[in-house]
Design a protein around this motif. Sequence first.
Motif, PDB file in Angstrom:
ATOM      1  N   ASN A 192      54.823  38.339  53.835  1.00 14.34           N
ATOM      2  CA  ASN A 192      55.044  39.682  53.266  1.00 14.34           C
ATOM      3  C   ASN A 192      54.556  39.773  51.841  1.00 14.34           C
ATOM      4  OD1 ASN A 192      56.160  40.552  55.630  1.00 14.34           O
ATOM      5  ND2 ASN A 192      58.297  40.303  54.973  1.00 14.34           N
ATOM      6  N   ILE A 193      54.732  38.691  51.076  1.00 16.27           N
ATOM      7  CA  ILE A 193      54.287  38.688  49.678  1.00 16.27           C
ATOM      8  C   ILE A 193      52.765  38.846  49.627  1.00 16.27           C
ATOM      9  CG2 ILE A 193      54.029  37.214  47.627  1.00 16.27           C
ATOM     10  CD1 ILE A 193      56.906  36.168  48.308  1.00 16.27           C
ATOM     11  N   ALA A 194      52.069  38.109  50.472  1.00 15.84           N
ATOM     12  CA  ALA A 194      50.594  38.198  50.504  1.00 15.84           C
ATOM     13  C   ALA A 194      50.155  39.599  50.925  1.00 15.84           C
ATOM     14  CB  ALA A 194      50.021  37.159  51.453  1.00 15.84           C
ATOM     15  N   ASN A 195      50.798  40.141  51.952  1.00 13.58           N
ATOM     16  CA  ASN A 195      50.387  41.442  52.482  1.00 13.58           C
ATOM     17  C   ASN A 195      50.744  42.583  51.530  1.00 13.58           C
ATOM     18  OD1 ASN A 195      49.433  40.095  54.713  1.00 13.58           O
ATOM     19  ND2 ASN A 195      51.110  40.682  56.065  1.00 13.58           N
ATOM     20  N   SER A 239      29.748  36.968  34.085  1.00  7.60           N
ATOM     21  CA  SER A 239      30.653  36.218  33.214  1.00  7.60           C
ATOM     22  C   SER A 239      31.034  34.924  33.908  1.00  7.60           C
ATOM     23  CB  SER A 239      31.908  37.048  32.946  1.00  7.60           C
ATOM     24  OG  SER A 239      32.661  37.127  34.133  1.00  7.60           O
ATOM     25  N   SER A 240      31.690  34.037  33.179  1.00  5.92           N
ATOM     26  CA  SER A 240      32.100  32.754  33.755  1.00  5.92           C
ATOM     27  C   SER A 240      33.148  32.954  34.842  1.00  5.92           C
ATOM     28  CB  SER A 240      32.655  31.847  32.661  1.00  5.92           C
ATOM     29  OG  SER A 240      33.793  32.468  32.101  1.00  5.92           O
ATOM     30  N   SER A 241      33.705  34.171  34.925  1.00  5.68           N
ATOM     31  CA  SER A 241      34.736  34.392  35.935  1.00  5.68           C
ATOM     32  C   SER A 241      34.147  34.429  37.340  1.00  5.68           C
ATOM     33  CB  SER A 241      35.507  35.675  35.655  1.00  5.68           C
ATOM     34  OG  SER A 241      34.641  36.780  35.719  1.00  5.68           O
ATOM     35  N   GLY A 242      32.812  34.466  37.434  1.00  7.78           N
ATOM     36  CA  GLY A 242      32.186  34.382  38.746  1.00  7.78           C
ATOM     37  C   GLY A 242      32.665  35.478  39.664  1.00  7.78           C
ATOM     38  N   GLY A 243      32.723  35.161  40.940  1.00  4.20           N
ATOM     39  CA  GLY A 243      33.061  36.176  41.930  1.00  4.20           C
ATOM     40  C   GLY A 243      34.545  36.416  42.088  1.00  4.20           C
ATOM     41  N   LEU A 244      35.395  35.730  41.325  1.00 10.02           N
ATOM     42  CA  LEU A 244      36.841  35.892  41.523  1.00 10.02           C
ATOM     43  C   LEU A 244      37.430  37.014  40.681  1.00 10.02           C
ATOM     44  CD1 LEU A 244      38.186  32.241  41.778  1.00 10.02           C
ATOM     45  CD2 LEU A 244      37.572  33.835  43.587  1.00 10.02           C
ATOM     46  N   SER A 245      36.658  37.538  39.757  1.00  9.38           N
ATOM     47  CA  SER A 245      37.175  38.581  38.885  1.00  9.38           C
ATOM     48  C   SER A 245      37.652  39.770  39.720  1.00  9.38           C
ATOM     49  CB  SER A 245      36.071  39.026  37.922  1.00  9.38           C
ATOM     50  OG  SER A 245      36.623  39.883  36.978  1.00  9.38           O
ATOM     51  N   GLY A 246      38.906  40.150  39.508  1.00  6.96           N
ATOM     52  CA  GLY A 246      39.442  41.291  40.241  1.00  6.96           C
ATOM     53  C   GLY A 246      39.975  40.970  41.623  1.00  6.96           C
ATOM     54  N   LYS A 247      39.825  39.732  42.084  1.00 14.47           N
ATOM     55  CA  LYS A 247      40.374  39.355  43.384  1.00 14.47           C
ATOM     56  C   LYS A 247      41.850  38.977  43.228  1.00 14.47           C
ATOM     57  CE  LYS A 247      36.379  39.550  45.465  1.00 14.47           C
ATOM     58  NZ  LYS A 247      36.093  40.863  46.042  1.00 14.47           N
ATOM     59  N   THR A 248      42.627  39.268  44.247  1.00 19.04           N
ATOM     60  CA  THR A 248      44.032  38.859  44.248  1.00 19.04           C
ATOM     61  C   THR A 248      44.215  37.725  45.245  1.00 19.04           C
ATOM     62  OG1 THR A 248      44.772  41.077  43.676  1.00 19.04           O
ATOM     63  CG2 THR A 248      46.416  39.598  44.653  1.00 19.04           C
ATOM     64  N   ILE A 249      44.729  36.609  44.762  1.00 17.20           N
ATOM     65  CA  ILE A 249      44.929  35.438  45.619  1.00 17.20           C
ATOM     66  C   ILE A 249      46.407  35.080  45.612  1.00 17.20           C
ATOM     67  CG2 ILE A 249      44.386  32.979  45.927  1.00 17.20           C
ATOM     68  CD1 ILE A 249      41.612  33.565  44.793  1.00 17.20           C
ATOM     69  N   GLY A 286      39.345  34.548  36.409  1.00 16.75           N
ATOM     70  CA  GLY A 286      39.466  36.002  36.479  1.00 16.75           C
ATOM     71  C   GLY A 286      40.252  36.548  37.649  1.00 16.75           C
ATOM     72  N   ALA A 287      40.798  35.678  38.488  1.00 14.72           N
ATOM     73  CA  ALA A 287      41.571  36.155  39.636  1.00 14.72           C
ATOM     74  C   ALA A 287      42.962  36.583  39.192  1.00 14.72           C
ATOM     75  CB  ALA A 287      41.677  35.063  40.692  1.00 14.72           C
ATOM     76  N   LYS A 288      43.548  37.484  39.967  1.00 17.64           N
ATOM     77  CA  LYS A 288      44.962  37.820  39.815  1.00 17.64           C
ATOM     78  C   LYS A 288      45.699  36.949  40.833  1.00 17.64           C
ATOM     79  CE  LYS A 288      48.249  41.622  40.330  1.00 17.64           C
ATOM     80  NZ  LYS A 288      48.733  41.997  41.673  1.00 17.64           N
ATOM     81  N   VAL A 289      46.717  36.231  40.386  1.00 18.51           N
ATOM     82  CA  VAL A 289      47.389  35.279  41.271  1.00 18.51           C
ATOM     83  C   VAL A 289      48.845  35.676  41.482  1.00 18.51           C
ATOM     84  CG1 VAL A 289      48.103  32.875  41.561  1.00 18.51           C
ATOM     85  CG2 VAL A 289      45.863  33.396  40.583  1.00 18.51           C
ATOM     86  N   VAL A 290      49.247  35.653  42.743  1.00 20.77           N
ATOM     87  CA  VAL A 290      50.635  35.885  43.128  1.00 20.77           C
ATOM     88  C   VAL A 290      51.118  34.586  43.760  1.00 20.77           C
ATOM     89  CG1 VAL A 290      52.131  37.227  44.661  1.00 20.77           C
ATOM     90  CG2 VAL A 290      50.144  38.320  43.588  1.00 20.77           C
TER      91      VAL A 290
END
Length: 206
Positions: free
Chosen positions: A85-88, A6-16, A56-60
Amino acid sequence: GSGKYSSSGGLSGKTITIDPGHGGSDSGAIGPHGLQEKNVTLPISKYLKSALESRGAKVVMTRTTDVDVYGPNASGVEELGARVNIANRNNSDVLVSVHINAFTNPSVGGIATYYYSKSGNDARLAQKVQTQIANTPGFNGDRGIQEGNLYVLRHTTPASVFVELGNIQNSFDQQRIILSDNRQALANWLCEGFVTDYNRYKKKTR
């Protein structure tokens, strides 16, 4: 997997996790006409959030408004610790900390990406990101990737990068970072850096 991507490439499901530098009581660097770093890092980070989510990434985000992340009157270490702490806590795959540099020499400018070698991933990610953003039109030079013993890089579990998007003291760079179109462009290039890094995983799957 049907083998189609899909156009989401390799970021789908990644949390950044995106960490807009400074905020609240901490203005960060201040330009010659009073431009505050904290008021530039946040809008760029918001554009980056949109760009990553569209892939497609999940972003915090460590902050979405002009606040101290830890809370008022935090010490420097408490404030940086709160961001880490937020990242971890969110099991992020990547942390990106967004900053604008301030060199006392106003003729110096350009874009740099810092990393701390926790694993082979940090330097590689930094290089991918820097390759994308270094040539953003109008900035005053490519300062390359540099190892930096920075708290947010050292203490995060995920691969992490710290970008310095120009020199707030440099008239070229300052003109670039005050324009919303350029903030959007920087965010898009940053996003492309993560996409190119993660696409190498994608190619291995069949």
